[in-house]
Design an enzyme around this catalytic site. Sequence first.
Site, PDB file in Angstrom:
ATOM      1  N   GLY A  54       8.455  79.946 -10.664  1.00  0.00           N
ATOM      2  CA  GLY A  54      10.065  79.697  -9.926  1.00  0.00           C
ATOM      3  C   GLY A  54       8.869  77.686  -9.127  1.00  0.00           C
ATOM      4  CG  ASN A  64       1.703  80.567 -13.609  1.00  0.00           C
ATOM      5  OD1 ASN A  64       3.392  80.206 -13.568  1.00  0.00           O
ATOM      6  ND2 ASN A  64       1.247  81.438 -12.529  1.00  0.00           N
ATOM      7  CD  GLU A  65       7.561  80.222 -15.739  1.00  0.00           C
ATOM      8  OE1 GLU A  65       7.284  79.745 -16.064  1.00  0.00           O
ATOM      9  OE2 GLU A  65       8.007  80.608 -14.259  1.00  0.00           O
ATOM     10  CG  LEU A  75      11.479  84.104  -9.922  1.00  0.00           C
ATOM     11  CD1 LEU A  75      12.504  83.979 -10.817  1.00  0.00           C
ATOM     12  CD2 LEU A  75      12.630  82.414  -9.016  1.00  0.00           C
TER      13      LEU A  75
END
Length: 338
Positions: A159, A183-184, A114
């Site tokens: 994303g 990996n957020e 994102l």
Amino acid sequence: MAAVLRKLIQGRLPALAGVLCRRSGNEGHLFLNSSGSTLMQPRCGYSSPTESVIVEMDKATGVALLKLNIPPVNSLSLPLLTELAIVLDKLEMDKHCRGLILTSAVPNIFSAGLNLFDMMDKPNEHYSEFWRAVQEIWIKLYGSSLANIAAINGSSPAGGCLLALCSDYRIMANNPHFTIGLNETRLGIVAPFWFKDTLLNTVGKRTTEISLNLGALYSPTEALSLHLVDRLVPETQLLSAATEEMGRWLQVPDHARQITKSMIRKSTLEGLLNQREADIKNFVEFISRDSIQKSLQFYAQSLQKQKQHIHPPSSSCRQQISSVTFARSPWYSLIQRS
Ligand SMILES: CCCCCCCC/C=C\CC(=O)SCCNC(=O)CCNC(=O)[C@H](O)C(C)(C)COP(=O)(O)OP(=O)(O)OC[C@H]1O[C@@H](n2cnc3c(N)ncnc32)[C@H](O)[C@@H]1OP(=O)(O)O
């Protein structure tokens, strides 16, 4: 099953309604040439006006090659997501299209996930519109009636990894500099439940626990061993391998494959379709928090700072820094306190 089909057709599951309602006129076998490389015809009329989503349709096989084309990193911005949604709708409606190969036109990057700037310093209305567009792409891709193969020709964090996870089959270029994963948590944000479910459906519970909690980014070899991707090939063979694999998927009659796919993915899709508005509200509430905004700003700045301090900033270098140094940085303590 009859009730499920009825619900789908009545529109409770719009994405999957496509799976069942679209005409599958091509139920015979697909024959590919042996090289697989000359199948793509000149581009058909699907590409977006800005060429940020390039589509090359092979009319003979009904396979569309879709290339994300937003340098430098194919970040999923609101305009890109909007264009991608239009292209996916057109392909879904095209009764001659049976398969989709998703790849990138940007060297070494599949998608950076994102667009960070769509989640920073914007009014809540923007966050809301952006998140609806992210949801829309997931619904369209995960619920697509087309056979969908990801040809992952570069790094694919967050994303970007989700896009690949929506496919039926993932082939990755075997370049140790590339990484893939959700990996957020390393950015101080949390993968929403439907990201988690998509990963869970692919790699199982234990790998999901470890991967999501650590925000792990994996090399192609690691990703293969975890079944995050299905096959590795040398970069130069990626598209021919994807085309050949597509041939295998299209040997199955469309209606049988589509109903099977919908049975397997239906409950996961329903999880979001039944609470889209609440999910948008959660996202807006979460992303607009001061502490989360600080984390994102710090992360975005650090991407740029690394460039200033390390010459030249290779992707592998960046990834090592993302994975290791960040865990010990002041930014990490900031997140821990938030
Ligand atoms: C309760 C519900 C809560 C829900 C919470 C929200 C959930 C959100 C879910 C998903 C989140 C995401 O997808 S966030 C995005 C995560 N992405 C990343 O962490 C990737 C970051 N980028 C990189 O690691 C690297 O850029 C790369 C490996 C992708 C490429 O490396 P390379 O060295 O080739 O390129 P640069 O790093 O120099 O980057 C070039 C240029 O692009 C900018 N950039 C990179 N990534 C992004 C991005 N995701 N969005 C926007 N811009 C990005 C980078 O800053 C450079 O810009 P400049 O040229 O201006 O310096």
